[in-house]
Design a protein around this motif. Sequence first.
Motif, PDB file in Angstrom:
ATOM      1  N   TRP A 138      -3.252  24.507  21.395  1.00  0.00           N
ATOM      2  CA  TRP A 138      -3.934  23.290  20.932  1.00  0.00           C
ATOM      3  C   TRP A 138      -4.150  22.286  22.065  1.00  0.00           C
ATOM      4  CZ3 TRP A 138      -1.136  18.708  21.285  1.00  0.00           C
ATOM      5  CH2 TRP A 138       0.254  18.843  21.409  1.00  0.00           C
ATOM      6  N   LEU A 139      -3.394  22.443  23.169  1.00  0.00           N
ATOM      7  CA  LEU A 139      -3.593  21.578  24.333  1.00  0.00           C
ATOM      8  C   LEU A 139      -4.802  21.985  25.155  1.00  0.00           C
ATOM      9  CD1 LEU A 139       0.112  21.106  25.405  1.00  0.00           C
ATOM     10  CD2 LEU A 139      -1.488  19.272  24.831  1.00  0.00           C
ATOM     11  N   GLU A 140      -5.372  23.131  24.848  1.00  0.00           N
ATOM     12  CA  GLU A 140      -6.604  23.578  25.494  1.00  0.00           C
ATOM     13  C   GLU A 140      -7.812  23.391  24.583  1.00  0.00           C
ATOM     14  OE1 GLU A 140      -8.691  27.757  27.000  1.00  0.00           O
ATOM     15  OE2 GLU A 140      -6.547  27.696  26.631  1.00  0.00           O
ATOM     16  N   THR A 141      -7.599  23.520  23.284  1.00  0.00           N
ATOM     17  CA  THR A 141      -8.713  23.479  22.334  1.00  0.00           C
ATOM     18  C   THR A 141      -9.437  22.137  22.352  1.00  0.00           C
ATOM     19  OG1 THR A 141      -7.497  25.031  20.930  1.00  0.00           O
ATOM     20  CG2 THR A 141      -9.345  23.842  19.931  1.00  0.00           C
ATOM     21  N   CYS A 142      -8.677  21.058  22.408  1.00  0.00           N
ATOM     22  CA  CYS A 142      -9.263  19.714  22.536  1.00  0.00           C
ATOM     23  C   CYS A 142     -10.289  19.391  21.450  1.00  0.00           C
ATOM     24  CB  CYS A 142      -9.898  19.538  23.918  1.00  0.00           C
ATOM     25  SG  CYS A 142      -8.733  19.588  25.285  1.00  0.00           S
ATOM     26  N   ASP A 143      -9.919  19.603  20.201  1.00  0.00           N
ATOM     27  CA  ASP A 143     -10.823  19.254  19.109  1.00  0.00           C
ATOM     28  C   ASP A 143     -10.311  18.007  18.397  1.00  0.00           C
ATOM     29  OD1 ASP A 143      -8.668  20.119  17.596  1.00  0.00           O
ATOM     30  OD2 ASP A 143      -9.617  21.990  16.958  1.00  0.00           O
ATOM     31  N   ALA A 144     -10.917  17.695  17.267  1.00  0.00           N
ATOM     32  CA  ALA A 144     -10.578  16.461  16.552  1.00  0.00           C
ATOM     33  C   ALA A 144      -9.151  16.463  16.001  1.00  0.00           C
ATOM     34  CB  ALA A 144     -11.572  16.236  15.413  1.00  0.00           C
ATOM     35  N   GLN A 145      -8.510  17.631  15.956  1.00  0.00           N
ATOM     36  CA  GLN A 145      -7.145  17.718  15.450  1.00  0.00           C
ATOM     37  C   GLN A 145      -6.102  17.393  16.524  1.00  0.00           C
ATOM     38  OE1 GLN A 145      -6.740  18.190  12.156  1.00  0.00           O
ATOM     39  NE2 GLN A 145      -8.977  18.173  12.181  1.00  0.00           N
ATOM     40  N   PHE A 146      -6.553  17.239  17.758  1.00  0.00           N
ATOM     41  CA  PHE A 146      -5.599  17.027  18.851  1.00  0.00           C
ATOM     42  C   PHE A 146      -4.671  15.837  18.620  1.00  0.00           C
ATOM     43  CE2 PHE A 146      -4.357  14.932  22.781  1.00  0.00           C
ATOM     44  CZ  PHE A 146      -3.685  15.953  23.432  1.00  0.00           C
ATOM     45  N   PRO A 147      -5.161  14.650  18.230  1.00  0.00           N
ATOM     46  CA  PRO A 147      -4.249  13.513  18.057  1.00  0.00           C
ATOM     47  C   PRO A 147      -3.119  13.798  17.068  1.00  0.00           C
ATOM     48  CG  PRO A 147      -6.515  12.757  18.103  1.00  0.00           C
ATOM     49  CD  PRO A 147      -6.567  14.245  18.009  1.00  0.00           C
ATOM     50  N   SER A 148      -3.446  14.398  15.933  1.00  0.00           N
ATOM     51  CA  SER A 148      -2.406  14.678  14.941  1.00  0.00           C
ATOM     52  C   SER A 148      -1.438  15.746  15.445  1.00  0.00           C
ATOM     53  CB  SER A 148      -3.030  15.115  13.607  1.00  0.00           C
ATOM     54  OG  SER A 148      -3.835  16.265  13.772  1.00  0.00           O
ATOM     55  N   GLU A 149      -1.935  16.735  16.197  1.00  0.00           N
ATOM     56  CA  GLU A 149      -1.067  17.762  16.786  1.00  0.00           C
ATOM     57  C   GLU A 149      -0.093  17.121  17.773  1.00  0.00           C
ATOM     58  OE1 GLU A 149      -0.568  20.885  16.324  1.00  0.00           O
ATOM     59  OE2 GLU A 149      -2.339  21.872  15.525  1.00  0.00           O
ATOM     60  N   ALA A 150      -0.616  16.247  18.619  1.00  0.00           N
ATOM     61  CA  ALA A 150       0.230  15.596  19.620  1.00  0.00           C
ATOM     62  C   ALA A 150       1.341  14.785  18.960  1.00  0.00           C
ATOM     63  CB  ALA A 150      -0.622  14.710  20.524  1.00  0.00           C
ATOM     64  N   LEU A 151       1.000  13.999  17.967  1.00  0.00           N
ATOM     65  CA  LEU A 151       2.004  13.171  17.304  1.00  0.00           C
ATOM     66  C   LEU A 151       3.000  14.016  16.521  1.00  0.00           C
ATOM     67  CD1 LEU A 151      -0.258  10.224  16.090  1.00  0.00           C
ATOM     68  CD2 LEU A 151       1.416  10.200  17.949  1.00  0.00           C
ATOM     69  N   ALA A 152       2.544  15.153  15.992  1.00  0.00           N
ATOM     70  CA  ALA A 152       3.441  16.029  15.236  1.00  0.00           C
ATOM     71  C   ALA A 152       4.506  16.653  16.132  1.00  0.00           C
ATOM     72  CB  ALA A 152       2.633  17.128  14.547  1.00  0.00           C
ATOM     73  N   HIS A 153       4.197  16.809  17.421  1.00  0.00           N
ATOM     74  CA  HIS A 153       5.151  17.412  18.357  1.00  0.00           C
ATOM     75  C   HIS A 153       6.068  16.376  19.014  1.00  0.00           C
ATOM     76  CE1 HIS A 153       2.546  20.943  17.959  1.00  0.00           C
ATOM     77  NE2 HIS A 153       3.530  21.639  18.483  1.00  0.00           N
ATOM     78  N   LYS A 154       5.855  15.101  18.723  1.00  0.00           N
ATOM     79  CA  LYS A 154       6.711  14.054  19.291  1.00  0.00           C
ATOM     80  C   LYS A 154       7.984  13.934  18.459  1.00  0.00           C
ATOM     81  CE  LYS A 154       8.057  10.260  21.390  1.00  0.00           C
ATOM     82  NZ  LYS A 154       9.366  10.219  20.684  1.00  0.00           N
ATOM     83  N   ARG A 155       9.122  14.263  19.078  1.00  0.00           N
ATOM     84  CA  ARG A 155      10.414  14.165  18.396  1.00  0.00           C
ATOM     85  C   ARG A 155      11.015  12.782  18.603  1.00  0.00           C
ATOM     86  NH1 ARG A 155      14.767  18.151  19.882  1.00  0.00           N
ATOM     87  NH2 ARG A 155      14.098  17.803  22.059  1.00  0.00           N
ATOM     88  N   ALA A 156      11.652  12.274  17.571  1.00  0.00           N
ATOM     89  CA  ALA A 156      12.296  10.954  17.672  1.00  0.00           C
ATOM     90  C   ALA A 156      13.352  10.987  18.770  1.00  0.00           C
ATOM     91  CB  ALA A 156      12.925  10.586  16.335  1.00  0.00           C
ATOM     92  N   GLY A 157      13.350   9.976  19.623  1.00  0.00           N
ATOM     93  CA  GLY A 157      14.336   9.868  20.680  1.00  0.00           C
ATOM     94  C   GLY A 157      14.065  10.728  21.894  1.00  0.00           C
ATOM     95  N   HIS A 158      12.938  11.436  21.921  1.00  0.00           N
ATOM     96  CA  HIS A 158      12.587  12.300  23.044  1.00  0.00           C
ATOM     97  C   HIS A 158      11.156  11.980  23.488  1.00  0.00           C
ATOM     98  CE1 HIS A 158      16.014  15.171  22.640  1.00  0.00           C
ATOM     99  NE2 HIS A 158      15.987  14.708  21.399  1.00  0.00           N
ATOM    100  N   ASN A 159      10.994  11.614  24.757  1.00  0.00           N
ATOM    101  CA  ASN A 159       9.648  11.449  25.285  1.00  0.00           C
ATOM    102  C   ASN A 159       8.951  12.803  25.321  1.00  0.00           C
ATOM    103  OD1 ASN A 159       9.922   8.603  25.872  1.00  0.00           O
ATOM    104  ND2 ASN A 159      11.244   9.198  27.580  1.00  0.00           N
ATOM    105  N   LEU A 160       7.634  12.780  25.169  1.00  0.00           N
ATOM    106  CA  LEU A 160       6.843  14.011  25.168  1.00  0.00           C
ATOM    107  C   LEU A 160       5.806  13.943  26.273  1.00  0.00           C
ATOM    108  CD1 LEU A 160       5.951  16.712  23.924  1.00  0.00           C
ATOM    109  CD2 LEU A 160       4.557  15.405  22.287  1.00  0.00           C
ATOM    110  N   VAL A 161       5.846  14.925  27.188  1.00  0.00           N
ATOM    111  CA  VAL A 161       4.901  15.013  28.296  1.00  0.00           C
ATOM    112  C   VAL A 161       3.932  16.152  28.005  1.00  0.00           C
ATOM    113  CG1 VAL A 161       4.619  15.354  30.782  1.00  0.00           C
ATOM    114  CG2 VAL A 161       6.669  14.187  29.906  1.00  0.00           C
ATOM    115  N   LEU A 162       2.635  15.838  27.933  1.00  0.00           N
ATOM    116  CA  LEU A 162       1.594  16.834  27.671  1.00  0.00           C
ATOM    117  C   LEU A 162       0.676  16.910  28.881  1.00  0.00           C
ATOM    118  CD1 LEU A 162       0.608  15.836  24.011  1.00  0.00           C
ATOM    119  CD2 LEU A 162       2.293  17.545  24.738  1.00  0.00           C
TER     120      LEU A 162
END
Length: 221
Positions: A138-162
Motif C-alpha cells: 500500500w506504500l507503493e499503490t498511492c491511491d485514495a486509501q493511503f491516508p486511512s492505511e497510514a493511520l491504521a498502522h500507527k500504534r499508540a505510543g510508537h512513532n511510525l516512519v513510512l
Amino acid sequence: MLSLTLDNPPRTVQRRPRPWALAMVIVLAGLAAWLATRTHIVDLGNEQQLNNSGLLQAWKNGAVLVMIRHAERCDSAPGPCLDDSTGITVAGSQAAARVGQGLQRLGLAEADMLDSPKLRTRQTAHYLLGQEAESAQWLETCDAQFPSEALAHKRAGHNLVLVTHNGCIDHFARQQGVPGGERESGYASALFVSVDGNGKARILGRMNEPQWQRVLASTAN
C-alpha cells in the motif's frame, strides 16, 4: 415678505441592494469559509516554527507519523547511480544517510518502520535507518486509501516512519486540506503528522533534506 409652505416634503428613497452586490457578498463569505478550512504546511527548517510545532515533544510521546519521500531517482538525475538504474543515485544515498542521522537523534528505539517495495524506496530506507525495513504494497499503490492505511498502522505510543512516494504523501496532504501548490514533496523530504489518542491527524510541518542539521542542533542537549 413672501413665505413658501411645502405641503408634500420630498421623501427619502430607500434603495434596495442590487442582486449582483448581494451575490458578491455571498461569494466572498463562502471563499473566506473555504480558506479557513485549508491547512498550510509549516517549514520546520525554521527554528522558531520547529519549536512552535510541538514536533519534538510529540515525538517523545510516540505520537508522530512521518512520511519520507525516497531519495534522488537514478533515472531522472545526471549523477552516478548507486547500482541499479531503477534505484537512487550516490548523492541520494548520502542525502538519505544525513536524514537518517536526524531520525536517529530524534530516537528510533520505539518507532515502527515501513517502506514501499520499489527499489528506490528500499534503498532509501536502508540508508535512512541503517537496516532493512518491512515492505508494504500500500506504500507503493498511492491511491485514495493511503491516508486511512497510514493511520491504521500507527500504534499508540510508537512513532511510525513510512518511506514512500510523492503521490502517496500528496494523497495524505490532500485529505488534510493542504492546497495543491504546497503538496509537492522534494527528494528525501519528511512530512510530520501528529496523531492523537482518537486517531485524529494534524500536519505539523515539513523538513527538507538540507535542513536536518537544524534538528540535530535543536536536540543536541
